[in-house]
Write an enzyme that holds these catalytic residues in place. Structure first.
Site, PDB file in Angstrom:
ATOM      1  NE  ARG A 173       0.573   2.933   1.015  1.00  0.00           N
ATOM      2  CZ  ARG A 173       0.163   3.041   2.278  1.00  0.00           C
ATOM      3  NH1 ARG A 173       0.958   2.641   3.260  1.00  0.00           N
ATOM      4  NH2 ARG A 173      -1.035   3.532   2.553  1.00  0.00           N
ATOM      5  NE  ARG A 229       7.853  -2.617   5.262  1.00  0.00           N
ATOM      6  CZ  ARG A 229       7.535  -1.532   5.973  1.00  0.00           C
ATOM      7  NH1 ARG A 229       7.173  -0.440   5.352  1.00  0.00           N
ATOM      8  NH2 ARG A 229       7.598  -1.540   7.291  1.00  0.00           N
ATOM      9  CD  GLU A 238       0.533   0.496  10.508  1.00  0.00           C
ATOM     10  OE1 GLU A 238      -0.635   0.656  10.099  1.00  0.00           O
ATOM     11  OE2 GLU A 238       1.510   0.394   9.750  1.00  0.00           O
ATOM     12  CB  SER A 265      -1.722   4.886  10.824  1.00  0.00           C
ATOM     13  OG  SER A 265      -0.547   4.214  11.192  1.00  0.00           O
ATOM     14  NE  ARG A 320       1.108  -4.065   6.908  1.00  0.00           N
ATOM     15  CZ  ARG A 320       1.975  -3.204   7.406  1.00  0.00           C
ATOM     16  NH1 ARG A 320       1.821  -2.753   8.639  1.00  0.00           N
ATOM     17  NH2 ARG A 320       3.000  -2.774   6.697  1.00  0.00           N
TER      18      ARG A 320
END
Length: 430
Positions: A263, A278, A350, A353, A391
């Site tokens: 990403r 990230r 987070e 999801s 993460r």
């Protein structure tokens, strides 16, 4: 992607629901394009019918020795008119498709109002965040201090937002991914897949990454072939069944894969630039289900439980929140976020999801099953992270750290690692 007729029939209700996520639906534009499309189809059909009649008249008149010059002239005119209408039809179809591809999914009324994470509704908390009798370090200081994470050399290789793990760090990443896959395949019934990491534009469009999020993707190609690096295994897993009709007896389909994810994180510079939170490349285990639409809501709750099981196995403190309508992803109807406790930030972040997409992705990718009377109908698709490796590693380091800088790992990882403790020097200890 939506059915234009369904949105038009919903009318003000579609406008209301999309407004909850900050999208202003121009019904008049949609109705105009749909009307022009339908009119073109009718006109083309009428002209083709007339062309067929004229062709028949040409044959009959010619057999009878009559003058066919005017009939042939009319036949040529009809061909030109049909060609012109078909060209216009292609244009209006492209305009309608482009519009429909730009309209996000209708949010579920169960999603709370709001347009940011501040409006998320907490569903539950599990576990107690550790209370340290010392100032906890963040995962970067812990990992670099033990020599098992190396961000400087990763930057030398690829620039910022990359990481190198070594020794125990690399073993931990492998162990986490294997634990997650074992949970999902052996306990939850998912079928593991090894999938391509490079996919086509059509594949990206099928799950909603394109056209809206093109700037967030890494693109490459071979000769004249355009290819994209996957941002998540959701993309290849869901599109495995594109343009197929899945026998009802095979539903639900439960798929999982461990892949790298790529990403660009466009627009996120300045946020979480330190560490594993990230990155441009990270590893993740994804879970995907395809079900009859009537089963989508309970399946979403089940999948949240599957992702939670990974955190429970690791003994990590976390919470589950329901995202606000305006903070829900483009393709999703309803999303739960699972947020893990990060001690150095003194907050939940987070880590997964899990979303119900209804038939939105299935319409784009043309994934169907058979309903009553064997008639084809769209399936519902759902997916979620189960879990991202980086993460999870960050949360493990921070929640399991000791005052001397070592890390005591959860018992569930011992069968995969052969050790329980990582020393200050980055060495494994029983």
């Amino acid at each position: 992607m939506h059915d234009a007729r369904a949105l038009i029939e919903m009318g003000a209700e579609a406008v209301r629901r999309l407004a909850r996520r900050g999208y202003s639906l121009d019904l008049s534009e949609l109705e105009s394009l749909q009307s022009r499309r339908n009119q073109n189809i009718r006109s083309a059909d009428e002209l083709r019918a007339e062309s067929k009649r004229v062709a028949s008249e040409v044959q009959q008149t010619d057999k009878q020795g009559g003058d066919i010059s005017k009939l042939k002239e009319r036949a040529r005119e009809l061909k030109d008119e049909i060609r012109e209408i078909e060209a216009g039809q292609v244009q209006v179809e492209e305009q309608l498709r482009d519009l429909l591809l730009s309209i996000p999914n209708l949010p579920d009324d169960a999603a709370p109002d709001g347009d940011s994470e501040d409006f998320a509704v907490e569903v539950r908390r599990v576990g107690t965040p550790p209370a340290f009798p010392f100032e906890p370090k963040d995962h970067v200081d812990l990992g670099e201090g033990m020599g098992i994470l190396d961000f400087a050399r990763a930057t030398k290789l690829s620039g910022p937002r990359f990481a190198v793990s070594r020794g125990v760090g690399a073993a931990l990443e492998r162990a986490l991914a294997t634990l997650f896959l074992d949970l999902h395949t052996r306990r939850h019934g998912y079928i593991e897949h090894a999938v391509p990491y490079l996919v086509t534009r059509k594949t990206m469009t099928g799950t909603g990454q394109l056209p809206k999020f093109e700037e967030d993707l890494f693109k490459t190609g071979v000769a004249d072939r355009e290819l994209f690096l996957i941002p998540t295994a959701e993309v290849p897993l869901t599109n495995l069944y594109a343009d197929e009709i899945i026998p009802p007896a095979e539903l639900p389909l439960a798929l999982t894969a461990h892949t790298p994810c790529f990403r660009s994180e466009a627009g996120s510079y300045g946020r979480d630039t330190r560490g594993l939170i990230r990155q441009h490349q990270f590893a993740k285990v994804e879970i995907v289900q395809m079900v009859d639409p009537a089963d989508a809501d309970p399946t979403l709750e089940t999948m949240v439980g599957h992702a939670e099981a990974c955190l429970k196995e690791l003994g990590l403190a976390y919470r589950v929140v329901k995202l606000a309508a305006g903070d829900t992803g483009f393709s999703a109807q309803l999303t739960y976020d699972i947020e893990v406790w990060i001690p150095s930030q003194n907050t939940y972040r987070e880590i997964s999801s899990i979303s119900n997409f209804g038939t939105f992705q299935a319409r784009r990718a043309n994934i169907r099953t058979r309903g009553e009377g064997g008639k084809p109908k769209l399936v519902a698709t759902l997916n979620g992270s189960g879990l991202p490796v980086g993460r999870t590693l960050a949360a493990l380091f921070e929640q399991c750290q000791q005052q001397d800088g070592s890390i005591v790992l959860p018992e569930s990882l011992v069968p995969y690692l052969g050790f329980r403790r990582v020393s200050v020097g980055g060495k494994p200890e029983a």
